[in-house]
Design an enzyme around this catalytic site. Structure first.
Site, PDB file in Angstrom:
ATOM      1  N   ASN A   1       0.965  -1.335   0.031  1.00  0.00           N
ATOM      2  CA  ASN A   1       0.142  -0.041  -0.017  1.00  0.00           C
ATOM      3  C   ASN A   1       0.889   1.344  -0.006  1.00  0.00           C
ATOM      4  OD1 ASN A   1       0.785  -0.937   2.598  1.00  0.00           O
ATOM      5  ND2 ASN A   1      -0.975   0.236   3.427  1.00  0.00           N
TER       6      ASN A   1
ATOM      7  N   GLU B   1       3.661  -5.197  12.780  1.00  0.00           N
ATOM      8  CA  GLU B   1       2.848  -3.960  12.666  1.00  0.00           C
ATOM      9  C   GLU B   1       1.678  -4.512  11.832  1.00  0.00           C
ATOM     10  OE1 GLU B   1       0.529  -1.566  10.987  1.00  0.00           O
ATOM     11  OE2 GLU B   1       2.129  -0.905   9.743  1.00  0.00           O
TER      12      GLU B   1
ATOM     13  N   CYS C   1      -3.501   1.322   7.006  1.00  0.00           N
ATOM     14  CA  CYS C   1      -3.747   0.656   8.064  1.00  0.00           C
ATOM     15  C   CYS C   1      -4.540   1.367   9.089  1.00  0.00           C
ATOM     16  CB  CYS C   1      -2.567  -0.223   8.351  1.00  0.00           C
ATOM     17  SG  CYS C   1      -1.047   0.782   8.971  1.00  0.00           S
TER      18      CYS C   1
END
Length: 475
Positions: free
Chosen positions: A157, A255, A289
């Site tokens: 992303n 993460e 995210c």
């Protein structure tokens, strides 16, 4: 649809091992999400390539860890300047491979240069300490020491930011790195590697491979030469990576996913909050995210907020999703929400066109039990539900196993303090949707992972404290 810059000279991406580019023995197609067509290729690493990368990273670690903090900082700052000078070219390549609007892609490159500069400064601020001694003639010290070669596994992303968020602090700490970026978006990462190489980073200090993600991660995590793993991605894959790292007794930073709530209190300005929410929600087509996903709005302002949100959303220009699977997943979540009782306030349903586009979508009156309130959509969909009091809002916000980012809007300092203390997330922001600043830690709790990127915590994650005692010679 937002303007996507299709790079006419989109490059084929090679492996980078031991200071040299190599083609490998096979290629992987890179699909442009704006058209759904092949725009280029990246090289696929063999086991022999992976072995060479580990050998090179061990050699590079010996050189780089012995390099002074000042000289490490010089290289990182020089690489930042190179990124700045190439921002438009790299931005066009990122826009083509990932689908984000050109201005967002250029902004990502410039921000990645900021990350390099901040970590350059942090390299010069890695301090140890002296412990008061219990007896004369003795000195007790704690010496921050780089952990060793690092494996960095990054998603698609943010093609250049995700790699730099791991590589910059690792290099600042004195570690070498093998990075495996996403095969869907290889050019952004390759541009970062090229800038570091051109800045004078010693051979072997940075290496880049592509291939089957599961095979590469399992092979390299098990390698004795790798001493730390840093991963960004889904919760499911994060569990697998964490288990492998734990089995190999290696440090890990994970993460993982989120499903960020936004609590909008009755004293917040519903129109201004909605306008900020639309700009934040649809950045990178919602494929972020920390993107706001669940809007928990006080019932007294819910209608005004929703109306303003819809109007602000009409002004947003977004690019496509990364692939057809994401389009189908978003469409399914929206359909299930409507069947569960939600109302479609704006957008919804894929429109017939080339590429992987999905319109900005707003759902209101969404039941908290609906799947879209439980599962991160990772796309351009905002789900709105209502609450009566803050306890109820916090119960909804904290009711999922995720804890990456959470947001709230209120004019009350008392409510703001309650929300900061009560929201279960690694990142809590009140009255703003701030970015991931290089100087601030970025990481989650619960199923959103552990460890931090950015901030002093990011660099500390690539160091271990060595306790040293120095006494007078025994005579």
């Amino acid at each position: 649809m937002a303007p996507v810059e299709i790079a006419e000279d989109y490059p084929d991406t090679l492996l980078f091992i031991g200071g040299s580019w190599r083609s490998g023995t096979a290629r992987i197609e890179v699909i442009g999400p704006s058209t759904g067509e092949v725009i280029g290729y990246c090289a696929k690493a063999t086991i022999s390539d992976l072995d060479d990368a580990v050998t090179a990273s061990i050699s590079g670690f010996h050189i780089w860890s012995a390099t002074s903090a000042h000289d490490r900082a010089v290289v990182l700052r020089r690489a930042a300047d190179i990124l700045d000078s190439r921002a438009k070219l790299i931005g066009s390549q990122i826009s083509a491979e990932q689908g984000k609007p050109f201005h967002e892609a250029v902004g990502e490159v410039l921000y990645s240069a900021e990350v390099l500069r901040w970590n350059a400064g942090e390299a010069e601020r890695i301090y140890g300490r002296v412990i008061p001694c219990r007896q004369s003639g003795e000195r007790l010290m704690v010496l921050p020491t780089p952990v060793g070669p690092v494996l960095a596994l990054t998603p698609w992303n943010f093609p250049i930011y995700q790699p730099v968020a791991k590589i910059a602090p690792a290099l600042a700490a004195g570690c070498s790195v093998i990075v495996k970026p996403a095969e869907e978006t290889p050019a952004g990462a390759a541009a970062l590697i090229r800038a570091l190489h051109d800045a004078g980073l010693p051979a072997g200090t940075i290496n880049m491979v592509f291939g089957n993600p599961d095979e590469i991660s399992s092979y390299l995590i098990a390698s004795p030469g790798i001493r730390k793993v840093s991963f960004t991605g889904s919760v499911a894959i994060g569990r697998l990576i964490g288990a492998r790292a734990g089995q190999a007794l290696k440090k890990a930073t994970l993460e993982l996913g989120g499903h960020a709530p936004v609590i909008v209190c009755p004293d917040a300005d519903p129109v201004l909050t909605a306008q900020l929410s639309a700009a934040h929600k649809f950045r990178n087509a919602g494929q972020v995210c920390v993107s706001a996903s669940r809007f928990i709005v006080h019932h007294s302002i819910a209608e005004e907020f929703t109306t303003a949100f819809v109007e602000a959303t009409k002004l947003q220009a977004i690019g496509p999703l990364i692939n057809a699977r994401r389009v189908a997943a978003i469409d399914e979540l929206v359909d299930e929400a409507v069947k569960a009782g939600a109302k479609l306030a704006h957008g919804g349903h894929k429109r017939p066109q080339v590429g992987f586009h999905y319109p900005p979508t707003i759902l209101c009156d969404v039941p908290p039990s609906a799947r879209i309130m439980q599962e991160e959509p990772f796309g351009p969909v905002a789900a709105i539900c209502t609450f009566d009091d803050l306890d109820e809002a916090l119960t909804i916000a904290n009711g999922l196993p995720f804890g990456l980012a959470a947001y709230a809007f209120t004019d009350s300092s008392e409510a703001a303090e309650l929300l900061i203390n009560g929201l279960q997330a690694g990142i809590v922001q009140v009255n703003s949707f701030g970015l991931a600043y290089p100087e601030a830690p970025f990481g989650g709790i619960k199923d959103s992972g552990f460890g931090s990127e950015n901030g002093i915590e990011g660099v500390q994650g690539y160091l271990h404290p060595k306790y040293a005692a120095l006494a007078r010679p025994v005579r």
